[in-house]
Write an enzyme that holds these catalytic residues in place. Structure first.
Site, PDB file in Angstrom:
ATOM      1  N   HIS A 157      -2.259   2.010 -37.660  1.00  0.00           N
ATOM      2  CA  HIS A 157      -2.232   0.540 -37.814  1.00  0.00           C
ATOM      3  C   HIS A 157      -0.960  -0.063 -37.217  1.00  0.00           C
ATOM      4  CE1 HIS A 157      -5.439   1.141 -40.926  1.00  0.00           C
ATOM      5  NE2 HIS A 157      -4.707   2.220 -41.186  1.00  0.00           N
ATOM      6  N   SER A 278      13.270 -11.454 -13.930  1.00  0.00           N
ATOM      7  CA  SER A 278      12.687 -12.782 -14.086  1.00  0.00           C
ATOM      8  C   SER A 278      13.428 -13.742 -13.168  1.00  0.00           C
ATOM      9  CB  SER A 278      12.832 -13.228 -15.545  1.00  0.00           C
ATOM     10  OG  SER A 278      12.825 -14.638 -15.624  1.00  0.00           O
TER      11      SER A 278
END
Ligand code: ARG
Length: 462
Positions: A157, A278
């Site tokens: 999970h 970026s």
């Protein structure tokens, strides 16, 4: 009569829209090498059976060899005027050798021709993918051996579950890739039959030898039913299905690379070779290759779905719909090749932050199961009761905001008085993982053995 190869009964030219929707040379030119191989085998058989003269066969063969050279050296001029690869080659052959070229298509149709070409192409591609996947497994196994002791959190999970090692995690992918290779081999095996000689759909009245062409093209046997031979594309579907499953595996790994390279996880980092910056945020180092592997799984899965839908309503035998089998398959298999290379590159490139992984492995009470197992082993508690007792210990630690190993024996006694200080031996992540010695378990000694056995097996395959 029009100028088309098939134009005998046609009086006027085809509409531009028909030309535009019908033309496939822009993409099926890829089948050039396979088309030549198929034609060479076909003409050799026609000559052996006395269906064309030795003289014509020699001319045709020579012409085809010449075209092969032109294709290989990228001097062949593909023309949209001749629709597809088959007619481009045949037209060029006629220009090179004259009327004898017209004998090549005896006892053959484009329907069995394209089915043969595409089977050859798929087979070649499977072989190339297999070599790439073997290389990825090698990268995984080498890295797993080096990281056999590197403790990291195992998740369920996406919550910390139990400590494992990075080596164990990497070998999970080596197993998946092994099954992907198996699926591709299965597809190769089933698809390795030769449709050549099925002609348009019904076979032919010429005394051809289909076993001879099948053998010449290294197929296991000729296909048994002429209608089936030109009608089905399940050999593509199986390959695309194996590709889709493989892409899904790679995408999951890519997702983990994306997660692990975040500053929040920081389990691994990628070098300048596999990251981009970026344009606005100077601090960024983005795992574009991993993101694109994850993203490309979409089109790879899509190609399978698209071809299933193309095929599902087609009556036997050939319909032109089937020309739509190629672009998606080329795109899918090309992109899968890129994804495999990208993942192998990142596996080799990644730098592992062992300290960071180890401290994360202890977070989230990841050794709680070890405590429960200890209660079962040493105090002979039923597992369900041990689970309950451990839950209370976890709650106690959580209340204090500390890990299990930071509790004192007195703390533990407040929950279960029979606990001894021996228990601290199992609360550390390294002991926890070292104790997972069951077959296939995460213990470093298992991982080392498994990695070594992959390395031996991959070496033997070469
Ligand atoms: N370009 C065609 C294809 O890819 C070749 C077969 C054409 N057959 C025909 N009868 N028109 O499917």
């Amino acid at each position: 009569m029009t100028s088309k190869i098939w134009g005998g009964r046609f009086q006027s030219a085809t509409d531009a829209v028909l030309e535009a929707i019908n033309v496939s040379i822009d993409f099926d030119k890829r089948l050039g090498p396979q088309d030549i191989r198929g034609s060479l085998a076909h003409v050799a058989m026609l000559a052996a059976r006395g269906i064309v003269s030795q003289d014509d066969a020699a001319k045709i063969t020579q012409g085809l060899e010449q075209i092969k050279t032109e294709i290989d050296s990228e001097t062949f001029v593909f023309s949209r005027d001749y629709e597809d690869i088959h007619m481009n080659v045949e037209t060029r052959l006629a220009a090179l050798i004259g009327p004898a070229a017209g004998r090549l298509h005896t006892a053959r149709s484009r329907n069995d021709q394209v089915a043969t070409d595409f089977r050859l192409y798929i087979r070649d591609t499977i072989d190339a993918l297999d070599a790439q996947l073997a290389d990825l497994q090698l990268a995984l196994a080498e890295r797993a051996l080096a990281e056999a002791d590197s403790v990291m959190p195992g998740f369920t999970h996406l919550q910390s579950a139990q400590p494992v090692t990075l080596g164990h995690h990497l070998l999970a992918y080596a197993e998946m890739i092994g099954r992907d290779r198996g699926r591709l081999q299965d597809a190769r095996k089933r698809g390795n039959e030769c449709p050549l000689g099925a002609a348009a759909l019904a076979g032919t009245s010429f005394p051809i030898d289909r076993h001879m062409t099948a053998q010449a093209l290294a197929f296991d046997r000729p296909t048994a039913n002429s209608l089936d031979s030109v009608s089905d594309r399940d050999f593509v579907l199986e390959t695309l299905s194996a590709a889709a499953i493989c892409a899904t595996h790679l995408s999951r790994f890519a997702e983990e690379i994306v997660l692990w390279t975040t500053p929040q996880f920081a389990f691994i980092s990628l070098s300048d070779k596999f990251t981009t910056g970026s344009s606005i945020m100077p601090q960024k180092r983005n795992p574009d290759a991993a993101e694109l592997v994850r993203g490309k799984s979409g089109r790879i899965i899509g190609a399978l779905t698209a071809l299933l839908i193309v095929m599902k309503g087609l009556p036997l035998a050939y319909s032109k719909d089937m020309q739509e089998d190629k672009e998606g398959a080329f795109d899918s298999l090309d992109n899968l090749a890129l994804c495999i290379a990208a993942i192998a590159g990142m596996v080799r490139d990644m730098r592992v932050n062992r300290e960071r992984m180890k401290s994360a492995a202890g977070a989230g009470y990841a050794t709680a199961t070890d405590l429960a197992d200890w209660l079962v082993r040493r105090l002979n508690m039923p597992f369900r009761e041990a689970h309950h007792v451990t839950g209370r210990v976890v709650a106690l630690a959580e209340g204090r905001g500390v890990g299990l190993e930071a509790l004192t024996l007195a703390d533990l006694h407040s929950v279960e008085p029979r606990i001894t200080d021996e228990v601290f031996g199992v609360l550390g992540v390294e002991n926890s993982v070292a104790s997972r010695t069951s077959y296939g378990g995460a213990a470093p000694e298992n991982v080392r053995k498994a990695a070594q056995s992959w390395l031996d097996c991959l070496k033997a395959q070469r």
